[in-house]
Design a protein around this motif. Structure first.
Motif, PDB file in Angstrom:
ATOM      1  N   ALA A 194      79.883 -58.255  20.160  1.00  0.00           N
ATOM      2  CA  ALA A 194      79.435 -59.574  19.318  1.00  0.00           C
ATOM      3  C   ALA A 194      80.712 -60.295  19.365  1.00  0.00           C
ATOM      4  O   ALA A 194      81.981 -59.947  19.224  1.00  0.00           O
ATOM      5  N   TYR A 195      80.628 -61.803  19.002  1.00  0.00           N
ATOM      6  CA  TYR A 195      81.458 -62.639  18.497  1.00  0.00           C
ATOM      7  C   TYR A 195      80.842 -63.142  17.288  1.00  0.00           C
ATOM      8  O   TYR A 195      79.776 -63.618  17.283  1.00  0.00           O
ATOM      9  N   ILE A 196      81.623 -63.296  16.358  1.00  0.00           N
ATOM     10  CA  ILE A 196      81.091 -64.024  14.891  1.00  0.00           C
ATOM     11  C   ILE A 196      82.256 -65.069  14.535  1.00  0.00           C
ATOM     12  O   ILE A 196      83.487 -64.772  14.599  1.00  0.00           O
ATOM     13  N   ALA A 197      81.618 -66.262  14.176  1.00  0.00           N
ATOM     14  CA  ALA A 197      82.360 -67.363  13.749  1.00  0.00           C
ATOM     15  C   ALA A 197      81.766 -67.948  12.400  1.00  0.00           C
ATOM     16  O   ALA A 197      80.433 -68.073  12.580  1.00  0.00           O
ATOM     17  N   VAL A 257      74.084 -62.879  29.856  1.00  0.00           N
ATOM     18  CA  VAL A 257      73.792 -64.185  29.163  1.00  0.00           C
ATOM     19  C   VAL A 257      74.168 -63.930  27.629  1.00  0.00           C
ATOM     20  O   VAL A 257      74.069 -62.749  27.071  1.00  0.00           O
ATOM     21  N   ALA A 258      73.939 -65.006  27.083  1.00  0.00           N
ATOM     22  CA  ALA A 258      74.155 -65.116  25.621  1.00  0.00           C
ATOM     23  C   ALA A 258      73.102 -65.155  24.877  1.00  0.00           C
ATOM     24  O   ALA A 258      72.079 -65.911  24.986  1.00  0.00           O
ATOM     25  N   ASN A 259      72.945 -64.357  23.839  1.00  0.00           N
ATOM     26  CA  ASN A 259      71.884 -64.594  22.724  1.00  0.00           C
ATOM     27  C   ASN A 259      72.561 -65.025  21.217  1.00  0.00           C
ATOM     28  O   ASN A 259      73.543 -64.368  20.870  1.00  0.00           O
ATOM     29  N   ILE A 260      71.984 -65.903  20.831  1.00  0.00           N
ATOM     30  CA  ILE A 260      72.560 -66.555  19.617  1.00  0.00           C
ATOM     31  C   ILE A 260      71.775 -66.339  18.321  1.00  0.00           C
ATOM     32  O   ILE A 260      70.317 -66.525  18.333  1.00  0.00           O
ATOM     33  N   SER A 261      72.415 -65.734  17.291  1.00  0.00           N
ATOM     34  CA  SER A 261      71.716 -65.597  16.150  1.00  0.00           C
ATOM     35  C   SER A 261      72.538 -66.421  15.067  1.00  0.00           C
ATOM     36  O   SER A 261      73.697 -66.818  15.093  1.00  0.00           O
ATOM     37  N   VAL A 262      72.050 -66.799  14.003  1.00  0.00           N
ATOM     38  CA  VAL A 262      72.638 -67.693  12.709  1.00  0.00           C
ATOM     39  C   VAL A 262      72.275 -67.093  11.426  1.00  0.00           C
ATOM     40  O   VAL A 262      70.995 -67.049  11.116  1.00  0.00           O
ATOM     41  N   LEU A 263      73.160 -66.213  11.043  1.00  0.00           N
ATOM     42  CA  LEU A 263      72.839 -65.596   9.528  1.00  0.00           C
ATOM     43  C   LEU A 263      72.904 -66.740   8.574  1.00  0.00           C
ATOM     44  O   LEU A 263      73.729 -67.464   8.608  1.00  0.00           O
ATOM     45  N   ASP A 275      65.757 -68.958  22.485  1.00  0.00           N
ATOM     46  CA  ASP A 275      65.413 -69.383  21.150  1.00  0.00           C
ATOM     47  C   ASP A 275      66.576 -68.529  20.184  1.00  0.00           C
ATOM     48  O   ASP A 275      66.903 -67.529  20.327  1.00  0.00           O
ATOM     49  N   VAL A 276      67.119 -69.375  19.356  1.00  0.00           N
ATOM     50  CA  VAL A 276      68.054 -69.068  18.380  1.00  0.00           C
ATOM     51  C   VAL A 276      67.115 -68.213  17.370  1.00  0.00           C
ATOM     52  O   VAL A 276      66.000 -68.876  16.810  1.00  0.00           O
ATOM     53  N   THR A 277      67.875 -67.359  16.756  1.00  0.00           N
ATOM     54  CA  THR A 277      67.046 -66.439  15.780  1.00  0.00           C
ATOM     55  C   THR A 277      67.884 -66.677  14.441  1.00  0.00           C
ATOM     56  O   THR A 277      69.099 -66.793  14.511  1.00  0.00           O
ATOM     57  N   TYR A 278      67.193 -66.210  13.522  1.00  0.00           N
ATOM     58  CA  TYR A 278      67.909 -66.838  11.950  1.00  0.00           C
ATOM     59  C   TYR A 278      67.590 -65.623  11.074  1.00  0.00           C
ATOM     60  O   TYR A 278      66.773 -65.669  10.285  1.00  0.00           O
ATOM     61  N   ALA A 337      73.642 -59.253   8.936  1.00  0.00           N
ATOM     62  CA  ALA A 337      74.443 -59.810   9.996  1.00  0.00           C
ATOM     63  C   ALA A 337      74.629 -58.583  11.015  1.00  0.00           C
ATOM     64  O   ALA A 337      74.367 -58.746  12.229  1.00  0.00           O
ATOM     65  N   VAL A 338      75.092 -57.351  10.653  1.00  0.00           N
ATOM     66  CA  VAL A 338      75.347 -56.268  11.622  1.00  0.00           C
ATOM     67  C   VAL A 338      74.078 -55.691  12.208  1.00  0.00           C
ATOM     68  O   VAL A 338      73.996 -55.461  13.258  1.00  0.00           O
ATOM     69  N   SER A 339      72.798 -55.811  11.296  1.00  0.00           N
ATOM     70  CA  SER A 339      71.708 -55.490  11.770  1.00  0.00           C
ATOM     71  C   SER A 339      71.208 -56.484  13.039  1.00  0.00           C
ATOM     72  O   SER A 339      70.289 -55.758  13.708  1.00  0.00           O
ATOM     73  N   ALA A 340      71.590 -57.419  12.858  1.00  0.00           N
ATOM     74  CA  ALA A 340      71.006 -58.460  14.038  1.00  0.00           C
ATOM     75  C   ALA A 340      71.834 -58.159  15.305  1.00  0.00           C
ATOM     76  O   ALA A 340      71.704 -59.000  16.224  1.00  0.00           O
ATOM     77  N   ILE A 341      72.816 -57.401  15.367  1.00  0.00           N
ATOM     78  CA  ILE A 341      73.781 -57.048  16.760  1.00  0.00           C
ATOM     79  C   ILE A 341      73.298 -55.865  17.188  1.00  0.00           C
ATOM     80  O   ILE A 341      73.527 -54.757  17.006  1.00  0.00           O
ATOM     81  N   PRO A 342      72.478 -55.903  18.502  1.00  0.00           N
ATOM     82  CA  PRO A 342      72.095 -55.051  19.504  1.00  0.00           C
ATOM     83  C   PRO A 342      73.211 -54.262  20.095  1.00  0.00           C
ATOM     84  O   PRO A 342      74.182 -54.940  20.537  1.00  0.00           O
TER      85      PRO A 342
END
Length: 425
Positions: free
Chosen positions: A62-65, A104-110, A129-132, A145-150
């Motif tokens: 993952a990449y997180i910012a 491809v990219a999957n986007i999540s926003v904590l 779809d962006v997941t939140y 946040a970590v749980s959202a990273i497969p």
């Protein structure tokens, strides 16, 4: 009585100032960048997929910012769109393989739970779809946040190098000692450092209209004007031009020997140079232009004119050195040797330049000791200077980029940069 005496003095000695328009009209500047469009949604999606492929190649999960320049680059999530607080909101991008075997990219926003609705209103471009993932106030946001990273079992997490320490520490604690949370490497940083054609077009117009604003404001300046008045003129011009988040440094004569100012409000004498260092943002991309110039009525000492010409020569030599494949330190050195040869080396006290884009100062930098390599798409300021405290300060700054042929091109070239004399802004 004091007001009457002031009016009489102006009538006798400076009538033009008395009848000067207190609020010049700079509205004509607004048309210069009116045609320039912001980065489209499909470009953000392309950036996300490029980052996903890079993460996959590097074996990262993952990449997180946090909201800021990097999140703005990938997802239109700037620091002004979501201000940082003690409650983390995080942009999370993870790579995956689609049905066509493409990365491809999957986007999540904590997001904090009570802010979820507001977070979902953010205009975040994405192919899917962006997941939140939400975290309530009594939960550990980093665990969420970590749980959202497969696929985390097999990968490192890259984070934005500007991420706040407590957020990075929280992520590291959440993944445990078996995984690494580290600043994104150069392969990731270069994705933003190297500007696209779309970005360059925005940056060109932002820098061009900044220079046009300096010129327009200079026409309203006069011997006896205060630094604060000059600063207000330039700020008014930049704002009228449509730039946001404008900043202006205006310094006269010896005050310019302190590159970022002295805090006084000097009045302009005939022997003084005017130094204006300013910029603003257009669709998120920042401009940065400095001019040291003389007015028509100025009487600049010969030594100061010689210094101006030396700085001008150093700026040109630096630009001519900055080709694709050049070490950044070599560009700084080219300007420094020029000023040293002219006898003023000890007065060139800062690096030659900085990267510029979504931030006013970003990597890579043109400075001694750096081993960064200049590549096509990089963009920099070129701003040599000579600063003799108590006497004079001279700085000239234009930003440039490296074109598809590997050559340096001024972002202000479209409006006649660089200057050629102190009276040619």
């Amino acid at each position: 009585m004091a007001v009457l005496l002031s009016v009489l003095y102006l009538l006798l000695f400076d009538p033009a100032r008395l009848f000067r328009n207190p609020a010049p009209d700079f509205s004509h500047l607004a048309s210069h960048c009116a045609h320039v469009q912001p980065i489209p949604a499909d470009s953000f999606v392309a950036r996300q997929d490029t980052l996903a492929r890079t993460l996959h190649e590097l074996g990262a999960a993952a990449y997180i910012a946090e909201p800021g320049a990097n999140a703005a680059f990938y997802a239109n999530l700037s620091g002004s769109a979501w201000h940082l607080s003690e409650r983390p909101l995080l942009f999370i991008l993870t790579p995956s393989v689609d049905d066509n075997n493409r990365i491809v990219a999957n986007i999540s926003v904590l997001t904090p739970s009570f802010e979820a609705t507001r977070a979902k209103l953010l205009p975040l471009p994405s192919a899917a779809d962006v997941t939140y993932p939400e975290w309530p106030e009594d939960a550990d946001p980093y665990q969420v946040a970590v749980s959202a990273i497969p696929g985390l079992k097999s990968g490192t997490i890259f984070i934005d190098g500007a991420m706040r320490t407590f957020v990075a520490d929280g992520l590291q604690k959440a993944v445990g000692g078996g995984h690494k949370v580290v600043s994104a490497p150069v392969e990731v940083k270069r994705l933003r450092e190297r500007k696209s054609t779309e970005e360059i077009e925005i940056m060109k117009c932002a820098n061009e209209v900044t220079l046009l604003s300096i010129r327009a404001a200079a026409e309203e300046m006069y011997i006896g004007i205060h630094e604060s008045e000059a600063r207000a003129l330039v700020a008014n011009a930049l704002t009228s031009a449509g730039l946001k988040d404008v900043s202006v440094i205006s310094l006269f004569g010896p005050n310019a020997a302190l590159p970022h100012g002295s805090g006084t409000d000097r009045t302009l004498a005939k022997e003084d140079f005017v130094l204006v260092d300013c910029g603003g943002s257009l669709h998120g991309y920042v401009s940065d232009v400095t001019r040291t110039f003389a007015l028509e009525d100025s009487r600049i000492p010969a030594e100061h004119l010689d210094i101006w010409m030396l700085v001008w020569e150093a700026q040109g030599i630096a630009l001519a050195t900055a080709f694709n494949g050049t070490i950044t330190a070599d560009v700084d050195r080219a300007a420094r040797v020029t000023i040293e040869t002219g006898g003023y080396g000890e007065y060139f006290t800062h690096r030659l330049g900085h990267g510029i884009g979504l931030e006013g100062h970003e990597s890579p930098y043109l400075r001694g000791g750096s081993d960064d390599i200049i590549l096509t798409g990089h963009s920099f300021s070129d701003e040599p200077g000579v600063y003799i405290e108590g006497k004079v300060g001279v700085r000239l700054e234009d930003c440039f980029y490296i074109d598809e042929n590997g050559r340096p091109v001024l972002l202000t070239a479209g409006v006649g940069a660089p200057s050629t004399t102190p009276w040619d802004i």
